[in-house]
Design a protein around this motif. Structure first.
Motif, short mmCIF file in Angstrom:
data_model
loop_
_atom_site.label_atom_id
_atom_site.label_comp_id
_atom_site.label_asym_id
_atom_site.label_seq_id
_atom_site.Cartn_x
_atom_site.Cartn_y
_atom_site.Cartn_z
N PRO A 194 41.65 41.34 44.64
CA PRO A 194 41.16 41.93 45.60
C PRO A 194 40.49 40.88 46.31
CG PRO A 194 40.03 42.70 43.93
CD PRO A 194 40.90 42.13 43.84
N LEU B 166 37.29 46.56 46.87
CA LEU B 166 37.92 46.35 47.89
C LEU B 166 37.57 47.14 49.70
CD1 LEU B 166 40.39 44.50 49.47
CD2 LEU B 166 42.04 46.32 48.71
N LYS C 249 37.37 40.49 39.74
CA LYS C 249 37.30 41.16 41.22
C LYS C 249 35.70 42.22 41.71
CE LYS C 249 42.19 43.21 39.43
NZ LYS C 249 42.26 44.09 39.51
N LEU D 3 41.51 40.04 50.55
CA LEU D 3 40.44 40.02 51.34
C LEU D 3 40.26 38.27 52.05
CD1 LEU D 3 36.97 40.59 49.59
CD2 LEU D 3 38.05 42.04 51.25
#
Length: 475
Positions: free
Chosen positions: A7, A69, A331, A11
């Motif tokens: 993630p 996410l 994460k 990002l």
């Protein structure tokens, strides 16, 4: 390992493709202009951690990265659209380079090295032996981190008690003491204190200022555990002995001793970054990254790589070692550190921000801090949300100036630090090692209490200790 920061990569790619990164020097967010709606992703992320594993465990196990996410993008996309790419690049870069990346590197290194240390043999879990193991783990937690101490000692403790009928209370007190409270004396001990160290709090400040708080709570809990374990042990002695599945064929000892110097190297790297002041730094998108911080993180990664290289595979296999716990932490915290950005900005605005009522709860009529308020608010939120970002919120609410907090407002910083570390033990979700210990204990057949069942244990044994601390030190 390639999935560890999935993630995070997504990002960052989203940020880069949003437009040219023309971040101005120190072009941060004006927290006074933000509404509470900017805190929805942060609340959503933390509530997801608390609720989804309980109501949809299978979904969470397979899709927690996607949930992280989603909430990260829920902040990132509005940032770019409403505040501009420059401000977004600055804020995300600042949080990543100065807070998230050092935080996760330290956790990863301690997790990796401690997973290469195997305690062999079969101790027999008498009340005295169990209390001694808890005491040793409590001390180790400040030296090798709550994650390191928990991973090194939880398996030997479970083996020592696998011939007993009653062992749930032992794991519960292990989470209290080793996975949380024992990590209160150094920045190595618990993630909130390491974040404080990154913000400028001296390495040994917590050692001197939280020692008395820690001693009171640890002595009370060890005494309570010993008496409780004696009671359970006496009940078992009146019944036929239970079969002990761990044979006494191997003596008590340590394997993976080559990892011990690596743990010393972790301590040395942290101290180096605190003491070495070369006045050299890198300006990355308006964020000033000191050379000692870069050197520290590279050394830590190098130590983890050495541990992976030199540790025989059978040691990690016997420890039941795998990468999933640290992958999950990496994460989830990537999203937490991103979604907390606007919340911290609002808090920094103080009485001018949307969280002015919260400021009033920890501020007296003369504008001074209410230390008991800081202790309990930091603590309760640490137990139900997560203690590392909660520490950051209240650290900034108290002014965010490490030098002022270590001196003029030392009791306030003591209250924030104690609340974040101690009350991370209130629930399973308060601190990362709580998750890991719970998973290992359940895999070994321990019938651990439910989320609310565990809270009943913590309410009975921890809340009176914290009330006593309030009376003694934070009135």
């Amino acid at each position: 390992m390639t999935k560890l920061l999935g993630p995070v990569t997504v990002l960052l790619l989203a940020l880069v493709t949003a437009g040219p990164a023309a971040a101005a020097e120190g072009a941060g967010i004006d927290g006074a202009s933000l509404s509470l709606a900017w805190g929805i992703p942060f609340a959503g992320m933390l509530l997801s951690i608390a609720i989804i594993p309980l109501v949809a465990g299978h979904f969470w196990h397979h899709h927690y990265g996607k949930v992280a996410l989603f909430w990260g993008l829920a902040v990132l996309v509005p940032f770019v659209l409403l505040l501009g790419t420059g401000v977004t690049v600055y804020e995300v870069t600042h949080a990543a380079l100065l807070e998230y990346i050092p935080f996760i590197i330290l956790l990863f290194t301690l997790f990796t090295i401690s997973g290469g240390i195997l305690v062999t043999g079969n101790l027999h879990g008498s009340p005295a032996v169990n209390t001694a193991l808890l005491a040793i783990g409590t001390v180790l937690a400040s030296l090798i981190g709550t994650t390191g101490a928990s991973m090194v000692l939880i398996r030997p403790l479970l083996r020592a008690n696998d011939g007993r009928r009653h062992n749930v209370h032992t794991v519960v007190f292990f989470i209290f003491l080793v996975s949380n409270i024992g990590g209160s004396l150094t920045p190595l001990g618990d993630p909130p204190l390491f974040l404080g160290f990154l913000k400028g709090v001296s390495f040994f400040w917590t050692t001197t200022h939280l020692f008395h708080d820690t001693a009171v709570v640890v002595i009370l809990l060890l005494a309570a555990y010993y008496l409780l374990d004696r009671w359970f042990h006496a009940r078992e002695e009146a019944r036929p002995p239970k079969f002990d599945p761990t044979p006494d064929t191997e003596g008590i000892g340590l394997r993976g001793l080559a990892n011990l110097p690596l743990l010393a190297g972790v301590v040395a790297a942290i101290l180096m970054s605190a003491l070495w002041k070369p006045d050299i730094e890198f300006n990355i998108a308006g964020t000033h990254l000191p050379l000692p911080s870069v050197a520290r993180d590279l050394i830590l990664l190098g130590l983890a790589a050495v541990s992976i290289r030199i540790t025989p595979a059978f040691i990690r296999e016997r420890n039941g070692f795998d990468w999933e716990p640290i992958r999950e932490v990496a994460k989830l915290f990537a999203a937490i550190f991103l979604t907390i950005i606007p919340v911290i900005a609002i808090l920094k605005a103080g009485a001018d921000g949307a969280l002015a009522p919260l400021v009033a709860l920890v501020t007296d009529a003369n504008g001074g801090p209410v230390n008991a308020g800081y202790f309990w608010m930091t603590g309760i939120l640490s137990g139900f949300l997560d203690n590392a970002p909660t520490y950051l919120v209240f650290f900034n609410l108290a002014g965010g100036d490490a030098q002022a907090l270590m001196t003029t407002h030392a009791v306030t910083l003591e209250a924030i630090s104690a609340g974040a570390v101690f009350m991370g033990a209130l629930t399973y979700i308060g601190n990362a090692p709580n998750f890991m210990v719970l998973a290992i204990a359940k895999s070994r057949g321990v019938k651990m209490p439910s989320f609310f069942g565990y809270m009943a244990w913590s309410g009975i044994f921890l809340l009176p200790c914290f009330a006593l601390l309030t009376f003694l030190y934070f009135r």
